[in-house]
Motif scaffolding. Structure first.
Motif, PDB file in Angstrom:
ATOM      1  N   ARG A 196      31.533  45.698  35.422  1.00 37.40           N
ATOM      2  CA  ARG A 196      31.608  44.387  34.766  1.00 37.40           C
ATOM      3  C   ARG A 196      33.034  43.850  34.708  1.00 37.40           C
ATOM      4  NH1 ARG A 196      27.420  42.339  31.240  1.00 37.40           N
ATOM      5  NH2 ARG A 196      25.469  43.459  31.579  1.00 37.40           N
ATOM      6  N   ALA A 197      34.018  44.737  34.650  1.00 35.76           N
ATOM      7  CA  ALA A 197      35.411  44.282  34.577  1.00 35.76           C
ATOM      8  C   ALA A 197      35.839  43.561  35.854  1.00 35.76           C
ATOM      9  CB  ALA A 197      36.333  45.473  34.323  1.00 35.76           C
ATOM     10  N   SER A 198      35.112  43.765  36.949  1.00 33.17           N
ATOM     11  CA  SER A 198      35.480  43.124  38.212  1.00 33.17           C
ATOM     12  C   SER A 198      34.870  41.736  38.366  1.00 33.17           C
ATOM     13  CB  SER A 198      35.028  43.998  39.394  1.00 33.17           C
ATOM     14  OG  SER A 198      33.622  43.889  39.601  1.00 33.17           O
ATOM     15  N   LEU A 199      34.038  41.336  37.437  1.00 33.65           N
ATOM     16  CA  LEU A 199      33.263  40.109  37.614  1.00 33.65           C
ATOM     17  C   LEU A 199      34.019  38.897  37.076  1.00 33.65           C
ATOM     18  CD1 LEU A 199      29.718  41.496  36.726  1.00 33.65           C
ATOM     19  CD2 LEU A 199      30.780  41.241  38.975  1.00 33.65           C
ATOM     20  N   ASP A 200      34.935  38.409  37.877  1.00 32.16           N
ATOM     21  CA  ASP A 200      35.742  37.239  37.529  1.00 32.16           C
ATOM     22  C   ASP A 200      35.184  36.037  38.287  1.00 32.16           C
ATOM     23  OD1 ASP A 200      37.620  35.306  37.051  1.00 32.16           O
ATOM     24  OD2 ASP A 200      39.235  36.295  38.149  1.00 32.16           O
ATOM     25  N   LEU A 201      34.578  35.100  37.555  1.00 31.24           N
ATOM     26  CA  LEU A 201      33.977  33.918  38.159  1.00 31.24           C
ATOM     27  C   LEU A 201      34.671  32.629  37.710  1.00 31.24           C
ATOM     28  CD1 LEU A 201      30.199  34.913  37.869  1.00 31.24           C
ATOM     29  CD2 LEU A 201      31.750  35.240  39.803  1.00 31.24           C
ATOM     30  N   VAL A 202      35.872  32.756  37.210  1.00 29.37           N
ATOM     31  CA  VAL A 202      36.634  31.587  36.785  1.00 29.37           C
ATOM     32  C   VAL A 202      36.879  30.680  37.988  1.00 29.37           C
ATOM     33  CG1 VAL A 202      38.858  30.796  35.883  1.00 29.37           C
ATOM     34  CG2 VAL A 202      37.740  32.799  34.878  1.00 29.37           C
ATOM     35  N   GLY A 203      36.639  29.382  37.810  1.00 31.19           N
ATOM     36  CA  GLY A 203      36.867  28.412  38.867  1.00 31.19           C
ATOM     37  C   GLY A 203      35.700  28.222  39.811  1.00 31.19           C
ATOM     38  N   VAL A 204      34.603  28.914  39.558  1.00 29.81           N
ATOM     39  CA  VAL A 204      33.426  28.805  40.425  1.00 29.81           C
ATOM     40  C   VAL A 204      32.537  27.672  39.914  1.00 29.81           C
ATOM     41  CG1 VAL A 204      31.344  29.953  41.258  1.00 29.81           C
ATOM     42  CG2 VAL A 204      33.488  31.240  41.039  1.00 29.81           C
ATOM     43  N   SER A 205      32.305  26.697  40.749  1.00 28.17           N
ATOM     44  CA  SER A 205      31.413  25.596  40.370  1.00 28.17           C
ATOM     45  C   SER A 205      29.960  25.954  40.650  1.00 28.17           C
ATOM     46  CB  SER A 205      31.795  24.318  41.126  1.00 28.17           C
ATOM     47  OG  SER A 205      31.757  24.533  42.529  1.00 28.17           O
ATOM     48  N   THR A 206      29.710  26.571  41.796  1.00 33.78           N
ATOM     49  CA  THR A 206      28.348  26.985  42.170  1.00 33.78           C
ATOM     50  C   THR A 206      28.390  28.426  42.643  1.00 33.78           C
ATOM     51  OG1 THR A 206      27.720  24.744  42.828  1.00 33.78           O
ATOM     52  CG2 THR A 206      26.388  26.551  43.686  1.00 33.78           C
ATOM     53  N   LEU A 207      27.530  29.246  42.051  1.00 34.61           N
ATOM     54  CA  LEU A 207      27.419  30.655  42.415  1.00 34.61           C
ATOM     55  C   LEU A 207      26.149  30.857  43.228  1.00 34.61           C
ATOM     56  CD1 LEU A 207      28.405  33.639  42.025  1.00 34.61           C
ATOM     57  CD2 LEU A 207      26.824  33.730  40.072  1.00 34.61           C
ATOM     58  N   VAL A 208      26.297  31.314  44.461  1.00 34.57           N
ATOM     59  CA  VAL A 208      25.132  31.718  45.253  1.00 34.57           C
ATOM     60  C   VAL A 208      24.949  33.211  45.028  1.00 34.57           C
ATOM     61  CG1 VAL A 208      24.070  31.822  47.537  1.00 34.57           C
ATOM     62  CG2 VAL A 208      25.597  29.918  46.958  1.00 34.57           C
ATOM     63  N   LEU A 209      23.971  33.546  44.216  1.00 34.54           N
ATOM     64  CA  LEU A 209      23.718  34.932  43.841  1.00 34.54           C
ATOM     65  C   LEU A 209      22.733  35.536  44.836  1.00 34.54           C
ATOM     66  CD1 LEU A 209      23.866  37.399  42.022  1.00 34.54           C
ATOM     67  CD2 LEU A 209      22.267  36.273  40.443  1.00 34.54           C
ATOM     68  N   HIS A 226      22.164  42.132  38.233  1.00 32.32           N
ATOM     69  CA  HIS A 226      22.034  40.681  38.163  1.00 32.32           C
ATOM     70  C   HIS A 226      22.347  40.166  36.761  1.00 32.32           C
ATOM     71  CE1 HIS A 226      19.129  40.773  41.845  1.00 32.32           C
ATOM     72  NE2 HIS A 226      20.383  40.963  42.178  1.00 32.32           N
ATOM     73  N   ALA A 227      21.927  40.908  35.747  1.00 34.87           N
ATOM     74  CA  ALA A 227      22.226  40.504  34.369  1.00 34.87           C
ATOM     75  C   ALA A 227      23.733  40.467  34.135  1.00 34.87           C
ATOM     76  CB  ALA A 227      21.557  41.463  33.385  1.00 34.87           C
ATOM     77  N   ALA A 228      24.440  41.439  34.699  1.00 39.52           N
ATOM     78  CA  ALA A 228      25.890  41.496  34.513  1.00 39.52           C
ATOM     79  C   ALA A 228      26.571  40.278  35.116  1.00 39.52           C
ATOM     80  CB  ALA A 228      26.445  42.778  35.128  1.00 39.52           C
ATOM     81  N   VAL A 229      26.179  39.901  36.330  1.00 34.91           N
ATOM     82  CA  VAL A 229      26.850  38.768  36.967  1.00 34.91           C
ATOM     83  C   VAL A 229      26.456  37.453  36.297  1.00 34.91           C
ATOM     84  CG1 VAL A 229      25.175  38.282  38.804  1.00 34.91           C
ATOM     85  CG2 VAL A 229      27.593  37.865  39.212  1.00 34.91           C
ATOM     86  N   LEU A 230      25.228  37.356  35.794  1.00 34.52           N
ATOM     87  CA  LEU A 230      24.833  36.141  35.085  1.00 34.52           C
ATOM     88  C   LEU A 230      25.569  36.022  33.746  1.00 34.52           C
ATOM     89  CD1 LEU A 230      21.032  36.118  35.915  1.00 34.52           C
ATOM     90  CD2 LEU A 230      22.711  34.390  36.604  1.00 34.52           C
ATOM     91  N   ASP A 231      25.770  37.141  33.078  1.00 37.84           N
ATOM     92  CA  ASP A 231      26.582  37.112  31.852  1.00 37.84           C
ATOM     93  C   ASP A 231      27.987  36.611  32.161  1.00 37.84           C
ATOM     94  OD1 ASP A 231      24.491  38.074  30.342  1.00 37.84           O
ATOM     95  OD2 ASP A 231      25.229  40.140  30.257  1.00 37.84           O
ATOM     96  N   ALA A 232      28.560  37.074  33.257  1.00 39.17           N
ATOM     97  CA  ALA A 232      29.895  36.625  33.643  1.00 39.17           C
ATOM     98  C   ALA A 232      29.897  35.140  33.995  1.00 39.17           C
ATOM     99  CB  ALA A 232      30.401  37.458  34.823  1.00 39.17           C
ATOM    100  N   ALA A 233      28.819  34.685  34.630  1.00 35.22           N
ATOM    101  CA  ALA A 233      28.731  33.265  34.993  1.00 35.22           C
ATOM    102  C   ALA A 233      28.719  32.382  33.750  1.00 35.22           C
ATOM    103  CB  ALA A 233      27.478  33.022  35.827  1.00 35.22           C
ATOM    104  N   VAL A 234      27.990  32.805  32.721  1.00 35.64           N
ATOM    105  CA  VAL A 234      27.965  32.048  31.462  1.00 35.64           C
ATOM    106  C   VAL A 234      29.346  32.076  30.812  1.00 35.64           C
ATOM    107  CG1 VAL A 234      26.997  31.989  29.134  1.00 35.64           C
ATOM    108  CG2 VAL A 234      25.493  32.425  31.098  1.00 35.64           C
ATOM    109  N   ARG A 235      29.926  33.247  30.734  1.00 38.21           N
ATOM    110  CA  ARG A 235      31.249  33.414  30.095  1.00 38.21           C
ATOM    111  C   ARG A 235      32.314  32.570  30.764  1.00 38.21           C
ATOM    112  NH1 ARG A 235      33.331  38.837  31.771  1.00 38.21           N
ATOM    113  NH2 ARG A 235      33.957  37.559  33.580  1.00 38.21           N
ATOM    114  N   ASP A 236      32.277  32.510  32.106  1.00 38.22           N
ATOM    115  CA  ASP A 236      33.355  31.863  32.856  1.00 38.22           C
ATOM    116  C   ASP A 236      33.070  30.407  33.207  1.00 38.22           C
ATOM    117  OD1 ASP A 236      34.740  34.234  32.734  1.00 38.22           O
ATOM    118  OD2 ASP A 236      34.180  34.909  34.737  1.00 38.22           O
ATOM    119  N   GLY A 237      31.945  29.876  32.722  1.00 35.83           N
ATOM    120  CA  GLY A 237      31.691  28.456  32.881  1.00 35.83           C
ATOM    121  C   GLY A 237      31.247  28.023  34.263  1.00 35.83           C
TER     122      GLY A 237
END
Length: 274
Positions: free
Chosen positions: A45-58, A73-84
């Protein structure tokens, strides 16, 4: 910026290439990133930096048991919410595949996507034509399979990548939509005809035995997954068509039979190095 996960995999890399061909600003993410990629390890989870991502193709992180896939998938979606992140495009499984041995992880992830509160689009991808051809087994100058006379509405992987790029390039237009991306039905017999050889049908029990006893390198979850594909095709559950793929592409889909024939030909004994 658009970010494509699994960018070192077949679908992820093809999607990233399709986005670049459209002139989109897009980067790839991978647990083993190449030049210009972000490191994204769904198990870290510490590697999941999605700052600056407008659209994530998961791109689905399959190839594991359901609990591990859903946790990734839950981990990356949590990061997507956190990082906007502004929009999530998830590559799921065709609607007709609900009975398949790997469907649960996809449907559970769809629930997570919807529950995330982020704008979303779900691409329910049909099974690859390349997979269908690659699952035929050579026996001398013939091919064998457990598919019987059943057909699969197969899709060329490159078309699925292009469809994902179309959606990710204009996500608002596809917000809250589920696209069922299936292709033209083809049979193992047709693939054999394209190879110029005969097709022989084997029973599902024999297919399972061969997977368990004669196929090295398979993980424990894979034999039941593969048998579920075989019985789904054999008994007519995966041959339905839909217009979503050609509607997204704005053109006819690539020929799945040609792709399946090429994939089967590539694993023909004695072809290595030719």
């Amino acid at each position: 910026m658009i970010l494509v996960t699994g960018a070192n995999g077949n679908l992820g890399s093809a999607t990233l290439a399709a986005l670049h061909a459209r002139g989109a600003v897009a980067r790839g993410g991978s647990r083993t990133p190449g030049e210009g990629m972000r490191r994204l390890d769904f198990d870290d989870r510490a590697s999941l930096d999605l700052v600056g991502v407008s659209t994530l193709v998961l791109v689905s992180a399959g190839y594991a048991e359901d609990d591990r896939v859903v946790a990734r998938h839950a981990a990356v979606l949590d990061a997507a919410v956190r990082d906007g992140v502004g929009h999530v495009v998830y590559t799921s499984l065709t609607t007709a595949g609900d009975h398949l041995g790997f469907a649960l992880a996809h449907r559970a992830t769809e629930r997570l996507v919807r529950a995330s509160g982020l704008p979303w689009t779900i691409l329910r991808n049909g099974l690859y034509a390349e997979l269908f051809g690659g699952l035929l087994r050579w026996d001398g100058h013939a091919v064998e399979s457990a598919f019987g006379d059943g057909a699969l509405a197969a899709v060329v992987r490159e078309d699925l990548a292009e469809a994902a790029a179309v959606v990710a390039s204009d996500p608002v237009r596809h917000g809250g939509r589920v696209h069922d991306l299936v292709g033209t039905p083809i049979t193992a017999g047709q693939v054999a005809g394209g190879l110029g050889v005969a097709h022989r049908t084997i029973g599902l029990g024999e297919y399972r035995r061969r997977l368990l006893e004669e196929t090295p390198g398979l993980s424990a979850f894979q034999p039941p997954m593969l048998v579920s594909i075989a019985t789904g095709v054999r008994h007519g559950f995966l041959d339905g068509t839909a217009p979503d793929l050609t509607d997204l592409l704005g053109r006819p889909a690539r020929d799945p039979l040609a792709a399946a024939v090429a994939a089967a030909s590539a694993v023909r004994p004695g072809t290595a190095g030719r």
